[in-house]
Design a protein around this motif. Structure first.
Motif, PDB file in Angstrom:
ATOM      1  N   PHE A  16       0.868  -1.179   0.000  1.00 38.31           N
ATOM      2  CA  PHE A  16       0.000   0.000   0.000  1.00 38.31           C
ATOM      3  C   PHE A  16       0.903   1.227   0.000  1.00 38.31           C
ATOM      4  O   PHE A  16       1.614   1.492   0.971  1.00 38.31           O
ATOM      5  N   MET A  17       0.899   1.969  -1.098  1.00 37.99           N
ATOM      6  CA  MET A  17       1.736   3.146  -1.227  1.00 37.99           C
ATOM      7  C   MET A  17       0.892   4.413  -1.110  1.00 37.99           C
ATOM      8  O   MET A  17      -0.118   4.556  -1.800  1.00 37.99           O
ATOM      9  N   ILE A  18       1.312   5.317  -0.237  1.00 41.64           N
ATOM     10  CA  ILE A  18       0.535   6.522   0.052  1.00 41.64           C
ATOM     11  C   ILE A  18       1.387   7.765  -0.209  1.00 41.64           C
ATOM     12  O   ILE A  18       2.292   8.089   0.567  1.00 41.64           O
ATOM     13  N   PRO A  19       1.141   8.476  -1.317  1.00 39.10           N
ATOM     14  CA  PRO A  19       1.803   9.761  -1.530  1.00 39.10           C
ATOM     15  C   PRO A  19       1.035  10.833  -0.750  1.00 39.10           C
ATOM     16  O   PRO A  19      -0.010  11.314  -1.189  1.00 39.10           O
ATOM     17  N   ASP A  20       1.517  11.181   0.409  1.00 39.84           N
ATOM     18  CA  ASP A  20       0.786  12.050   1.326  1.00 39.84           C
ATOM     19  C   ASP A  20       0.515  13.407   0.680  1.00 39.84           C
ATOM     20  O   ASP A  20       1.417  14.068   0.176  1.00 39.84           O
ATOM     21  N   GLY A  21      -0.754  13.837   0.695  1.00 34.97           N
ATOM     22  CA  GLY A  21      -1.122  15.148   0.171  1.00 34.97           C
ATOM     23  C   GLY A  21      -1.349  15.198  -1.323  1.00 34.97           C
ATOM     24  O   GLY A  21      -1.584  16.268  -1.885  1.00 34.97           O
ATOM     25  N   PHE A  22      -1.295  14.045  -1.985  1.00 33.32           N
ATOM     26  CA  PHE A  22      -1.319  13.961  -3.441  1.00 33.32           C
ATOM     27  C   PHE A  22      -2.749  13.900  -3.972  1.00 33.32           C
ATOM     28  O   PHE A  22      -3.573  13.148  -3.464  1.00 33.32           O
ATOM     29  N   ALA A  68      -6.729  11.113  10.816  1.00 26.79           N
ATOM     30  CA  ALA A  68      -8.035  10.515  10.522  1.00 26.79           C
ATOM     31  C   ALA A  68      -8.032   9.787   9.187  1.00 26.79           C
ATOM     32  O   ALA A  68      -8.627   8.717   9.044  1.00 26.79           O
ATOM     33  N   ALA A  69      -7.335  10.355   8.197  1.00 26.78           N
ATOM     34  CA  ALA A  69      -7.259   9.714   6.885  1.00 26.78           C
ATOM     35  C   ALA A  69      -6.493   8.402   6.976  1.00 26.78           C
ATOM     36  O   ALA A  69      -6.906   7.376   6.431  1.00 26.78           O
ATOM     37  N   GLY A  70      -5.356   8.430   7.678  1.00 27.74           N
ATOM     38  CA  GLY A  70      -4.578   7.213   7.856  1.00 27.74           C
ATOM     39  C   GLY A  70      -5.365   6.151   8.593  1.00 27.74           C
ATOM     40  O   GLY A  70      -5.310   4.965   8.252  1.00 27.74           O
ATOM     41  N   THR A  71      -6.120   6.575   9.603  1.00 26.04           N
ATOM     42  CA  THR A  71      -6.948   5.640  10.363  1.00 26.04           C
ATOM     43  C   THR A  71      -7.988   4.987   9.470  1.00 26.04           C
ATOM     44  O   THR A  71      -8.194   3.767   9.512  1.00 26.04           O
ATOM     45  N   ALA A  72      -8.658   5.772   8.642  1.00 30.19           N
ATOM     46  CA  ALA A  72      -9.667   5.223   7.736  1.00 30.19           C
ATOM     47  C   ALA A  72      -9.056   4.219   6.769  1.00 30.19           C
ATOM     48  O   ALA A  72      -9.631   3.159   6.500  1.00 30.19           O
ATOM     49  N   MET A  73      -7.874   4.551   6.253  1.00 29.84           N
ATOM     50  CA  MET A  73      -7.221   3.690   5.277  1.00 29.84           C
ATOM     51  C   MET A  73      -6.585   2.462   5.911  1.00 29.84           C
ATOM     52  O   MET A  73      -6.297   1.475   5.232  1.00 29.84           O
ATOM     53  N   ALA A  74      -6.371   2.507   7.218  1.00 25.44           N
ATOM     54  CA  ALA A  74      -5.774   1.369   7.927  1.00 25.44           C
ATOM     55  C   ALA A  74      -6.810   0.488   8.602  1.00 25.44           C
ATOM     56  O   ALA A  74      -6.620  -0.724   8.712  1.00 25.44           O
ATOM     57  N   THR A  75      -7.929   1.084   9.054  1.00 21.26           N
ATOM     58  CA  THR A  75      -8.887   0.330   9.876  1.00 21.26           C
ATOM     59  C   THR A  75     -10.252   0.139   9.236  1.00 21.26           C
ATOM     60  O   THR A  75     -11.022  -0.697   9.686  1.00 21.26           O
ATOM     61  N   GLY A  76     -10.571   0.953   8.226  1.00 21.72           N
ATOM     62  CA  GLY A  76     -11.902   0.875   7.628  1.00 21.72           C
ATOM     63  C   GLY A  76     -12.957   1.609   8.425  1.00 21.72           C
ATOM     64  O   GLY A  76     -14.155   1.429   8.196  1.00 21.72           O
ATOM     65  N   VAL A  77     -12.532   2.471   9.352  1.00 20.08           N
ATOM     66  CA  VAL A  77     -13.462   3.211  10.207  1.00 20.08           C
ATOM     67  C   VAL A  77     -13.100   4.697  10.175  1.00 20.08           C
ATOM     68  O   VAL A  77     -11.925   5.059  10.279  1.00 20.08           O
ATOM     69  N   LYS A  78     -14.108   5.556  10.051  1.00 19.58           N
ATOM     70  CA  LYS A  78     -13.884   7.003  10.134  1.00 19.58           C
ATOM     71  C   LYS A  78     -13.678   7.400  11.590  1.00 19.58           C
ATOM     72  O   LYS A  78     -14.398   6.943  12.486  1.00 19.58           O
ATOM     73  N   THR A  79     -12.709   8.271  11.833  1.00 23.71           N
ATOM     74  CA  THR A  79     -12.525   8.816  13.165  1.00 23.71           C
ATOM     75  C   THR A  79     -12.356  10.320  13.072  1.00 23.71           C
ATOM     76  O   THR A  79     -12.379  10.898  11.976  1.00 23.71           O
ATOM     77  N   ASN A  80     -12.189  10.965  14.228  1.00 24.34           N
ATOM     78  CA  ASN A  80     -12.037  12.419  14.259  1.00 24.34           C
ATOM     79  C   ASN A  80     -10.615  12.820  13.888  1.00 24.34           C
ATOM     80  O   ASN A  80      -9.659  12.073  14.126  1.00 24.34           O
ATOM     81  N   ASN A  81     -10.476  14.004  13.344  1.00 23.54           N
ATOM     82  CA  ASN A  81      -9.148  14.529  13.045  1.00 23.54           C
ATOM     83  C   ASN A  81      -8.277  14.482  14.296  1.00 23.54           C
ATOM     84  O   ASN A  81      -8.728  14.810  15.403  1.00 23.54           O
ATOM     85  N   GLY A  82      -7.044  14.078  14.108  1.00 24.77           N
ATOM     86  CA  GLY A  82      -6.093  14.034  15.212  1.00 24.77           C
ATOM     87  C   GLY A  82      -5.954  12.696  15.896  1.00 24.77           C
ATOM     88  O   GLY A  82      -4.998  12.476  16.641  1.00 24.77           O
ATOM     89  N   ALA A  96      -2.715   5.359  -3.169  1.00 28.37           N
ATOM     90  CA  ALA A  96      -3.752   6.370  -2.933  1.00 28.37           C
ATOM     91  C   ALA A  96      -3.220   7.447  -2.003  1.00 28.37           C
ATOM     92  O   ALA A  96      -2.701   7.135  -0.926  1.00 28.37           O
ATOM     93  N   GLY A  97      -3.321   8.705  -2.411  1.00 27.47           N
ATOM     94  CA  GLY A  97      -3.038   9.798  -1.492  1.00 27.47           C
ATOM     95  C   GLY A  97      -4.077   9.809  -0.387  1.00 27.47           C
ATOM     96  O   GLY A  97      -5.203   9.338  -0.567  1.00 27.47           O
ATOM     97  N   ASP A  98      -3.715  10.325   0.771  1.00 31.68           N
ATOM     98  CA  ASP A  98      -4.671  10.346   1.885  1.00 31.68           C
ATOM     99  C   ASP A  98      -5.583  11.563   1.842  1.00 31.68           C
ATOM    100  O   ASP A  98      -6.669  11.548   2.425  1.00 31.68           O
ATOM    101  N   HIS A  99      -5.168  12.600   1.133  1.00 33.94           N
ATOM    102  CA  HIS A  99      -5.950  13.837   0.994  1.00 33.94           C
ATOM    103  C   HIS A  99      -5.178  14.759   0.071  1.00 33.94           C
ATOM    104  O   HIS A  99      -4.026  14.485  -0.282  1.00 33.94           O
ATOM    105  N   ASP A 130     -11.862  14.841  -3.704  1.00 36.81           N
ATOM    106  CA  ASP A 130     -11.619  13.415  -3.916  1.00 36.81           C
ATOM    107  C   ASP A 130     -10.218  13.211  -4.488  1.00 36.81           C
ATOM    108  O   ASP A 130      -9.661  14.097  -5.141  1.00 36.81           O
ATOM    109  N   VAL A 131      -9.684  12.018  -4.261  1.00 39.05           N
ATOM    110  CA  VAL A 131      -8.286  11.729  -4.589  1.00 39.05           C
ATOM    111  C   VAL A 131      -8.202  10.505  -5.503  1.00 39.05           C
ATOM    112  O   VAL A 131      -8.950   9.541  -5.315  1.00 39.05           O
TER     113      VAL A 131
END
Length: 436
Positions: free
Chosen positions: A47-53, A93-107, A303-306, A398-399
């Motif tokens: 899983f490759m993540i270009p952060d901010g892309f 929060a983006a990393g959490t969603a992409m790692a766990t499949g669950v939305k969480t709060n920023n931070g 996939a970029g995270d945001h 969207d990314v």
């Protein structure tokens, strides 16, 4: 109503295809082979993540490179990035969603809004006997890598994240962040069989090990534009070594690789930094695709995270772009600002030396007058390249989503970021049930 509706909504569309670069995906070009691959059990996931892309970065990079990129050749869809409490996500929060499949709060790092620890796809892969790895160009305890193998309520708790990476048994840990790994923690890691390396030569020499920690800077690694002033490995070199070590596991592996510096460049409005680190990310992707093509049992997801910075293609009142100008920039704005004298009277000379740009008197005056000369230098260069910026923070656009290898068809269409780890688990045929 929209933020309360977290159900998956898929809108399939025709997959955009383009000319394969360097022959790396020619082996998967026929419908028959595609069908066979898409029903095969996946052994490894990278899983490759270009952060901010985002799509704007992808388009500008195509102009910067002068031809289609490796990413263009494996584009399959898009994904949505909003967090549980904001339309615009942060990396935690983006990393959490992409790692766990669950939305969480920023931070929050792999912890639900209610404070419950959330299982990650990396942890699920480990439970199936697979090896695991994390690679990043910022601190390895930063939000994105942390989300795959730690659980904290606040992303700033990097001191608490470091021991969790070892406790969770991540086999390969490569990046920055030495300050968060005191000698006591490293000695404990060595006692568990980890080999420790701290520079490019040591990384290259690490051979006979199946557990590796490489920490190449106290904090984040240098941007690719400035890396020649250090003894730090490139993202491609770290990725190649991670694959070498993890591939020893007969049960397969899960590897997350983050191009962290693209995000930093977006925050700083440094278009040249953004393009150069995208180039470094593509070099790492080339190593990954080469491995996957030979292995034939490896799924690659990118996939970029945001989006960061709200970059535009063209701008400043012109129907044009001049991105090729960025090829001549040899340092980040931050590096150039560090070369200015106390009165900044040498600003024209510095920018000419490192960016090959002759500043006007007005541009030089702007850089001299502001509190942050690095940002001013970056914005002048961006204006010359006709690369616009709308914010110094993230946006909620969207990314793009990219995939290659067996089961890559699962990622076609418009997804939510929470779909990604579930689809990876489906491809590996492992048990993974995200829950709040």
């Amino acid at each position: 109503m929209f933020k309360k509706d977290l159900k998956k909504r898929l809108f399939p569309f025709a997959v955009v295809s383009s000319i394969a670069v360097g022959g790396l995906i020619g082996a998967l070009s026929t419908p028959t082979v595609e069908a066979q691959n898409n029903h095969r059990k996946v052994k490894n996931v990278i899983f490759m993540i270009p952060d901010g892309f985002s799509a704007s970065y992808a388009t500008n990079y195509r102009w910067y490179k002068g031809r289609e990129s490796l990413l263009d050749s494996i584009l399959v869809g898009m994904h949505r990035t909003y967090s549980a409490n904001k339309e615009v996500t942060d990396s935690a929060a983006a990393g959490t969603a992409m790692a766990t499949g669950v939305k969480t709060n920023n931070g929050m790092i792999s912890t639900s809004p209610e404070g419950k620890e959330l299982k990650t796809i990396l942890e699920a892969a480990e439970e199936e006997g697979k090896a695991s790895g994390l690679v990043a160009t910022l601190t390895i305890t930063h939000a994105t890598p942390a989300a795959f193998a730690s659980h904290v309520a606040a992303r700033a708790n990097e001191t608490d994240i470091a021991p969790q990476l070892l406790k969770n048994g991540v086999d390969v840990i490569l990046g920055g962040g030495k300050k968060y790994f005191p000698d006591s923690l490293l000695n404990k890691a060595k006692g568990k069989g980890y080999q420790y390396v701290s520079d490019r030569e040591q990384l290259a020499a690490a051979k006979k090990t199946d557990k590796l920690i490489g920490l190449f800077a106290e904090k984040g690694l240098a941007p690719e534009l400035d890396r020649d002033t250090t003894n730090q490995p490139s993202l491609a070199e770290m990725s190649e070594k991670a694959l070498e070590v993890l591939n020893k596991d007969k049960d397969g592996f899960f590897l997350m690789i983050e191009g962290s510096q693209i995000d930093r460049a977006g925050h700083a409005h440094d278009a040249a930094w953004a393009m150069k680190d995208t180039e470094a990310f593509e070099a790492a992707l080339a190593k990954v695709l080469e491995f996957a093509k030979k292995d034939k049992n490896t799924l690659v997801v990118v996939a970029g995270d945001h989006d960061t910075g709200g970059m535009s293609v063209g701008g400043y009142g012109k129907y044009d772009a001049n991105v090729e100008l960025l090829r001549n920039v040899a340092a980040t704005g931050n590096f150039m600002a560090g070369k200015l004298n106390a009165g900044r009277s040498n600003v024209k000379e510095v920018v000419k030396q490192y960016a090959n740009i002759d500043l006007t008197d007005e541009e030089a005056k702007r850089i001299k007058a502001v509190k942050k000369p690095d940002i001013a230098i970056n914005e002048v260069i961006s204006e010359r390249a006709l690369v616009g910026w709308t914010t110094s923070q993230h946006t909620g656009t969207d990314v793009p989503l990219y995939a290659f290898g067996p089961c890559s068809n699962l990622f076609s269409g418009l997804h939510n970021n929470t779909d990604l780890p579930q689809l990876m688990a489906q491809a590996m045929k492992i048990h993974f049930s995200p829950s709040k």
